[in-house]
Scaffold this motif. Structure first.
Motif, mmCIF file in Angstrom:
data_model
loop_
_atom_site.group_PDB
_atom_site.id
_atom_site.type_symbol
_atom_site.label_atom_id
_atom_site.label_comp_id
_atom_site.label_asym_id
_atom_site.label_seq_id
_atom_site.Cartn_x
_atom_site.Cartn_y
_atom_site.Cartn_z
ATOM 1 N N VAL A 189 3.158 26.920 33.138
ATOM 2 C CA VAL A 189 3.479 25.953 33.445
ATOM 3 C C VAL A 189 3.854 25.675 34.668
ATOM 4 N N GLU A 190 3.919 24.391 35.358
ATOM 5 C CA GLU A 190 4.490 24.054 36.355
ATOM 6 C C GLU A 190 5.985 23.816 36.405
ATOM 7 N N ALA A 191 6.664 24.825 36.404
ATOM 8 C CA ALA A 191 7.996 24.647 36.457
ATOM 9 C C ALA A 191 8.563 23.923 37.613
ATOM 10 N N SER A 192 9.978 23.848 37.524
ATOM 11 C CA SER A 192 10.446 22.991 38.596
ATOM 12 C C SER A 192 10.547 23.841 39.976
ATOM 13 N N LYS A 193 10.454 25.328 39.632
ATOM 14 C CA LYS A 193 10.551 26.104 41.053
ATOM 15 C C LYS A 193 9.209 26.495 41.445
ATOM 16 N N GLY A 194 8.261 26.272 40.386
ATOM 17 C CA GLY A 194 6.758 26.890 40.582
ATOM 18 C C GLY A 194 6.253 27.126 39.220
ATOM 19 N N GLU A 195 5.270 28.221 39.507
ATOM 20 C CA GLU A 195 4.303 28.551 38.483
ATOM 21 C C GLU A 195 5.001 29.423 37.650
ATOM 22 N N LEU A 196 5.510 29.032 36.458
ATOM 23 C CA LEU A 196 6.108 30.107 35.383
ATOM 24 C C LEU A 196 5.245 30.363 34.319
ATOM 25 N N GLY A 197 4.970 31.897 34.478
ATOM 26 C CA GLY A 197 3.945 32.220 33.546
ATOM 27 C C GLY A 197 4.353 33.140 32.468
ATOM 28 N N PHE A 198 4.005 33.318 31.284
ATOM 29 C CA PHE A 198 4.276 34.378 30.466
ATOM 30 C C PHE A 198 3.053 34.967 29.962
ATOM 31 N N PHE A 199 3.064 36.423 30.219
ATOM 32 C CA PHE A 199 2.076 37.244 29.889
ATOM 33 C C PHE A 199 2.162 38.115 28.500
ATOM 34 N N LEU A 200 1.573 37.635 27.457
ATOM 35 C CA LEU A 200 2.146 38.197 26.340
ATOM 36 C C LEU A 200 0.967 39.134 25.813
ATOM 37 N N VAL A 201 1.455 40.186 25.274
ATOM 38 C CA VAL A 201 0.338 41.239 24.615
ATOM 39 C C VAL A 201 0.846 41.678 23.212
ATOM 40 N N SER A 202 -0.192 41.350 22.236
ATOM 41 C CA SER A 202 0.394 41.476 20.762
ATOM 42 C C SER A 202 -0.204 42.851 20.230
ATOM 43 N N ASP A 203 0.578 43.610 19.588
ATOM 44 C CA ASP A 203 -0.059 44.591 18.814
ATOM 45 C C ASP A 203 0.169 44.358 17.135
ATOM 46 N N GLY A 204 0.153 42.940 16.874
ATOM 47 C CA GLY A 204 0.027 42.921 15.579
ATOM 48 C C GLY A 204 1.473 42.766 14.934
ATOM 49 N N GLY A 205 2.457 43.179 15.778
ATOM 50 C CA GLY A 205 3.850 42.898 15.162
ATOM 51 C C GLY A 205 4.374 41.910 14.781
ATOM 52 N N ILE A 206 5.629 41.844 14.698
ATOM 53 C CA ILE A 206 6.249 40.342 14.600
ATOM 54 C C ILE A 206 6.764 40.238 16.079
ATOM 55 N N PRO A 256 6.296 40.492 20.482
ATOM 56 C CA PRO A 256 5.339 40.937 21.578
ATOM 57 C C PRO A 256 5.269 42.427 21.784
ATOM 58 N N TYR A 257 4.164 42.785 22.145
ATOM 59 C CA TYR A 257 4.225 44.371 22.777
ATOM 60 C C TYR A 257 4.475 44.270 23.893
ATOM 61 N N ARG A 258 4.312 43.373 24.872
ATOM 62 C CA ARG A 258 4.900 43.219 26.239
ATOM 63 C C ARG A 258 4.875 41.737 26.451
ATOM 64 N N CYS A 259 5.812 41.515 27.201
ATOM 65 C CA CYS A 259 6.037 40.188 27.595
ATOM 66 C C CYS A 259 6.613 40.217 29.167
ATOM 67 N N LYS A 260 5.494 39.800 29.754
ATOM 68 C CA LYS A 260 5.964 39.675 31.204
ATOM 69 C C LYS A 260 6.075 38.326 31.820
ATOM 70 N N ILE A 261 6.860 38.277 32.564
ATOM 71 C CA ILE A 261 7.524 36.977 33.060
ATOM 72 C C ILE A 261 7.092 36.809 34.537
ATOM 73 N N ARG A 262 6.402 35.653 34.785
ATOM 74 C CA ARG A 262 5.797 35.676 36.215
ATOM 75 C C ARG A 262 7.082 34.389 36.746
ATOM 76 N N SER A 263 7.990 34.823 37.134
ATOM 77 C CA SER A 263 8.894 33.932 37.445
ATOM 78 C C SER A 263 8.676 33.446 39.398
ATOM 79 N N PRO A 264 8.706 32.103 39.177
ATOM 80 C CA PRO A 264 8.349 31.795 40.465
ATOM 81 C C PRO A 264 9.305 32.027 41.392
#
Lengths: 146, 368, 414, 190
Positions: B305-322, B324-332
């Protein structure tokens, strides 16, 4: 609006310049050889048809068998996005070439990956830990930490 | 005779009145001129990415509140969009509008803080800050009405928002919008063309667009450099394709432009909020989803999204569990800090504080 | 009874209170001792008056700032929070008195004393009402200017002795600002002295048949601006710029030392406001009766303080080089223009005995207001051009994505 | 002219000097608390709670501790578990309200109080007894039935367990046959 370049498309174009780099692709991403990341990055940025000037994010995922580096790219002039990935093997001292020379924006993110995931980037001007202190034992985001 | 000077290294932060939290820069000064800059991070590192790997998809919403705690709604939104991409679901239209509306209100609140502290760092003794906080307080009141909390809202859920707005929210919102017009005009009178502010910020620490793009800078800082790149326009999410707004861009990317872009974005956000109020229609505000979500194994999503500080991104990888396997936060905030050296070296101590303020970082997001 | 009689030519001779105590005590004690006792009594009154005044100013400033900022300000302790300064003082008294490692202990300790002393001595010559001043020195103006410069030394000592880099920054800035601003301030006061024909503050008040802020608006403007720089107040408060260098020269001070420095600062605002009232607002002179002089004086002092607080609540701070530019390129020429204009006017308007009548003052006021408006406008325009030229950066090469409606930064003011 | 905008700024501050202060002097005056306010104390209805520990499982921080034992009355007929411990560690609670969202029987509610400062950390653990005795002023956070009742936690009267459920309490009673209603049986029959 924005279009997402498919992996096949990207692989096709990358092959013209760097035939050995592309390993694999699917409809969303293209996998490149870890040694050629910086060359691929340069090609992606400087190719006028691709023109990926903007690096959104560098992520590293620990798949236990290997690490995967994920580069999310955007071209501001051409208005398309792409995902480039690379598998890095080895858990002791995995290394990959740095893309800081191509995109300065990778600076802190690569340091963070080294800090938390333990992938060392060669060619990075300041490869130090960023979040944790020097001397911290281990890399917390790895799946075998804790 | 030549006067010999000696460089002097000063730690600015982590305890300093105006470094936006526990931010530390090691600066070498020659007199008052900055020679060398080295940001030192990590004082607020809480390991959000690791924590996210052990929590289920809904619980992570509460973690995102605490990233950039001045714009929790937008963090919620970014995360929920990523999860929705991951699951391949789409929220009902009313939820989309509610999200857009609250995200824009949050953007106003966040920019008000940014502007207030920017002027505070210029040396105004709290007055503009108090005026911006006065308006922000009203927004936080609205949030309390919506979801019972003011800062850590946890308002959105994957598949919508947690509940529809209460009935008395809409008149209160109208009341706020009417009052805020006047307050904003007052603020612009006080600040926008103030000569002291002009001489302090015009032409100081300019950021050319090619440097900005190469450093992956995003948000108001990028737009102040003259690049009209706004994810709300480029890849509209939620209800942004239904509303009409302009993108304010600067010309030289100096401190004044960054400040000006934020003030103008507040105006545009107001426009969006008004359109949302007009367009929103009754309906469900949340998809019927199980409490514990599961994504397909191997699924991946990058929600931004276009957050108030810039591009805020969440990169989620799932392995089928409840979770996320990996949750990378692209913080502006973190990535916007890449330009610190470019902004500071060669300028004076007094400009340093202002330039850092104009980037508008938030340590909760920088260190995560 | 060998009552002591004060020599009428003594510098304290004009002080009725001093004479009263001196003669009263002289009934019982030898004359030299009575002199000391009377002096101590007067000093006690003065010190307490100034420190109490500083406390009231600190409370008033915080209340006023609060209201300017749409909040309440201190309101917990006492009616309208009026006892807040006492609470603050008690807190500061009970705090640990820290001398930082590596600091020069003696120099570090002497600073607060020096600051308060210069303030108190300066307050001694200000007439609070008709004939109510500790001393009516015939070089009162010079005395105040000399004594207030002592603060510069104190501030620099504080910065140097603290062994703190922020303090050193503050000290360096403070010295640069205080020394530079001394020049236009003195030049502007010279105009006042010229018209009044005396350096005694009492005489200056008497000479103000027309308040001097009308007779010499330029001098008034320069004096207020210069004094707010000397007091380290916004927009010239670089020496203790809290957003840049923590607290500047007094970063390392704590406990009672900090309290004294704060007292000196707020007391400084009080004394300077009193000085402004005396020099430009006709001091204790006012309608009704002479014995109401203290009221007019207080009201006028309050106006000065209000002005300072108002400006503080509104403006951001200038950068150090800009402050110097304002001093040398703006205030300095203005004060020189004022001095030349006043000199010429006095030269042509005075009568054979060198006395200016009220009508002369009004004529001067008329001329000087026009001069002030024109010169401020002209120099403002010049500065504006300067700012324009310096702040124009090369327009960056745009990278505009087509199809997105944008609004661009307006190049209007500046 | 140069300085005009600065004069404008002075005017803005002056008009604000004339205005009423925006702030609220807290202990005497209070801002309006909205019904969805997620307060520091929890409202728990023992009669509704089955001891399923959904809240404990759903808490992102794991601060709810529930210990149950099978009921002595009629476990096979779907009776609830006997609750021995229901501790909420308030010092780590972040008041996200997910426990309330997870509760399937509308037994747990966010509270509306916020003045729960303590001098010792151990006092911040809300025990089952404190939960039982606490005032029942539930927040309407995630409880649409309370909102439709137009319930205001601050001003309305405390709510009993029969009033707060999404379904009628008689259904609840029917479902859990052996439920102990703690001396209110006479009232229930009415």
């Amino acid at each position: 609006m924005l279009t997402a370049l498919s992996g096949a498309d990207l692989a096709q174009r990358l092959r013209d310049t760097l035939p050995d780099a592309v390993l694999d692709w699917n409809d969303s991403a293209v996998w490149v050889a870890p040694d050629s990341i910086s060359a691929v990055a340069g090609a992606l940025r400087d190719n006028p048809e691709l023109d990926f000037q903007f690096l959104n994010a560098v992520s590293a995922v620990d798949f236990v068998a290997h690490f995967e580096l994920v580069y999310h790219l955007t071209s501001i002039s051409k208005r398309h996005t792409a995902v480039v990935r690379s598998r890095v093997y080895g858990r002791e001292e995995p290394t990959a070439p740095s893309v800081v020379g191509v995109w300065r924006g990778a600076d802190f993110q690569e340091r963070e990956i080294w800090d938390l995931m333990g992938i060392r980037f060669t060619g990075h001007p300041n490869m130090k830990r960023i979040m944790l202190w020097e001397g911290f034992d281990g890399h917390p985001l790895r799946k075998d930490f804790l | 005779m030549t006067i010999r000077t000696e460089p002097m290294t000063v730690n600015v932060g982590p305890q300093h009145p105006s470094t936006h939290g526990v931010f530390r820069v090691r600066i070498t000064f020659d007199g008052e001129d900055i020679v060398e800059v080295e940001p030192v991070l990590g004082y607020l590192h809480r390991g959000t990415e690791k924590l996210a790997e052990e929590r289920n998809y809904v619980q992570i919403v509460t973690l995102t509140d605490r990233l950039d705690y001045t714009s929790s709604m937008i963090n919620n939104q970014a995360y929920c969009l990523a999860v929705e991409q991951l699951l391949g679901i789409e929220p009902p239209p009313r939820a989309k509008y509610l999200r857009t509306l609250t995200a824009e209100l949050q953007r106003i609140a966040s920019h008000l803080i940014a502007v207030g502290f920017f002027v505070q760092e210029l040396g105004a003794f709290g007055t503009p800050l108090m005026y911006t906080f006065r308006s922000r307080e009203r927004i936080l009141d609205l949030f309390e009405m919506l979801c019972g909390a003011r800062i850590t809202v946890s308002y959105m859920r994957p598949g919508g928002v947690f509940a529809d707005a209460p009935d008395d929210f809409w008149p209160a919102l109208d009341q706020f919008l009417n009052d805020f017009e006047g307050e904003l005009a007052e603020l612009e009178d006080l600040l926008l063309n103030n000569e002291i502010l002009m001489v302090r910020t015009r032409g100081v620490s300019p950021l050319p667009p090619d440097v900005a793009i190469n450093c992956s800078v995003s948000g108001p800082v990028l737009r102040a450099s003259g690049v009209n790149w706004d994810w709300r326009k480029m890849a509209p999410y939620d209800a942004y394709d239904q509303v009409d707004f302009d993108v304010p861009i600067g010309s030289s990317g100096d401190n004044y432009d960054r400040f000006w872009v934020r003030v103008q974005e507040v105006r545009q956000s107001l426009r969006i909020v008004r359109q949302c109020i007009e367009q929103i229609e009754p309906g469900p505000a949340r998809l019927e989803l199980p409490l514990v979500l599961r994504a397909a194994p191997g699924a991946e999503a990058y929600g931004r999204v276009e957050a108030s500080k810039g591009e805020l991104g969440f990169f989620l990888v799932s392995d089928g569990g409840i979770s996320p396997y990996r949750c990378k936060i692209r913080s502006p905030s973190l990535i916007n800090l890449t330009i610190t050296e470019h902004l500071l070296i060669g300028w004076k101590l007094a400009d340093m504080i202002v330039s850092l303020g104009s980037v508008d970082i938030n340590m909760g997001e920088v260190d995560r | 009874m060998n009552a002591c009689v004060l020599n009428p030519h003594s510098i304290l001779g004009g002080n009725h209170l001093f004479r009263f105590i001196y003669e009263g005590v002289g009934q019982m004690l030898p004359c030299w001792m009575a002199y000391v006792v009377a002096g101590a009594a007067i000093m006690l009154i003065l010190i307490n008056a100034v420190l109490l005044g500083a406390a009231i100013v600190s409370w008033g400033e915080r209340r006023l700032l609060g209201r300017f900022q749409n909040r309440v300000g201190p309101n917990r302790w006492g009616p309208f929070g009026a006892l807040q300064p006492i609470a603050d003082l008690t807190k500061l008294l009970t705090k640990e008195d820290i001398v930082p490692y590596g600091a020069d202990r003696i120099a570090f300790t002497i600073v607060p004393v020096l600051m308060v002393a210069s303030l108190l001595v300066g307050a001694a010559v200000i007439p609070f009402a008709k004939d109510v001043a500790l001393v009516d020195l015939n070089v009162g103006v010079l005395f105040i200017l000399a004594v207030s410069s002592l603060t510069t030394i104190a501030i620099f000592t504080a910065g140097w002795a603290s062994n703190n880099r922020y303090a050193l920054f503050g000290a360096g800035r403070a010295v640069a600002v205080l020394l530079s601003y001394e020049v236009p301030v003195v030049l502007s006061v010279l105009g006042v002295v010229l018209v009044a024909g005396s350096m005694s503050l009492g005489d200056i008040v008497v000479a103000q048949a027309v308040p001097f802020f009308l007779v010499q608006p330029l001098a008034f403007f320069v004096f207020v601006a210069g004094m707010s720089a000397e007091l380290n107040r916004t927009p010239f408060d670089v020496a203790e710029a809290e957003s840049e260098i923590i607290a500047g020269y007094h970063t390392e001070y704590s406990g009672i030392k900090f309290a004294l420095i704060q007292a000196a600062e707020f007391g400084g605002a009080l004394v300077v406001s009193g000085l402004i009232a005396t020099l430009f607002l006709a001091g204790w002179a006012g309608p009704v009766a002479d014995w109401l002089g203290w009221l007019w004086f207080l009201i006028k002092t309050f106006i000065g303080i209000f002005l300072f607080v108002w400006i503080r609540s509104t403006y951001p701070r200038l950068r150090l080089d800009q402050i110097m530019a304002v001093c040398w390129k703006f205030l300095m020429p203005l004060s020189i223009i004022n001095l030349i204009a006043v000199t010429l006017e006095v030269f042509f308007l005075r009568d054979a005995h060198g006395v200016l009548t009220t009508a002369d003052l009004w004529i001067m006021a008329g001329i000087n207001i026009v001069i002030a408006a024109v010169s401020i406008a002209v120099f403002g325009q010049l500065i504006r051009q300067q700012v324009r030229n310096s702040s124009q950066t090369a327009p960056a090469s745009r990278l505009v994505v087509s199809g997105v409606s944008t609004i661009e930064v307006s190049q209007g003011q500046g | 002219m140069y300085g005009l905008e600065m004069a404008k700024g002075l005017l803005v501050t002056l008009t604000n000097l004339m205005r009423k202060p925006f702030t609220v002097a807290y202990p005497e005056q209070r801002v309006r608390q909205h019904p969805r306010f997620r307060g520091e104390e929890f409202t728990w209805y023992e009669e509704r709670c089955t001891g399923c520990a959904s809240c404990a499982k759903y808490c992102p921080l794991g601060i709810i501790k529930i210990v149950t034992s099978p009921s002595e009355t009629a476990p096979l007929q779907g009776d609830k578990y006997l609750l021995e411990t229901f501790d909420i560690e308030l010092q780590r609670c972040m008041f996200c309200g997910l426990c309330v969202e997870a509760c399937p029987y509308d037994a747990l509610f966010m509270g509306s109080g916020f003045e729960e400062g303590q001098y010792r950390r151990t006092d911040l653990v809300i025990s089952i007894d404190r939960l039982r005795q606490a005032d029942k002023n539930p927040s309407t956070w995630f409880r649409p039935q309370l909102e439709s009742m137009d319930y205001r936690p601050g001003t309305s009267r405390p709510l009993g367990w029969r009033d707060v459920g999404r379904e009628g309490w008689r259904w609840h009673q029917r479902e859990k046959a052996g439920m102990r209603l703690q001396g209110r049986n006479a009232e229930d029959d009415a």
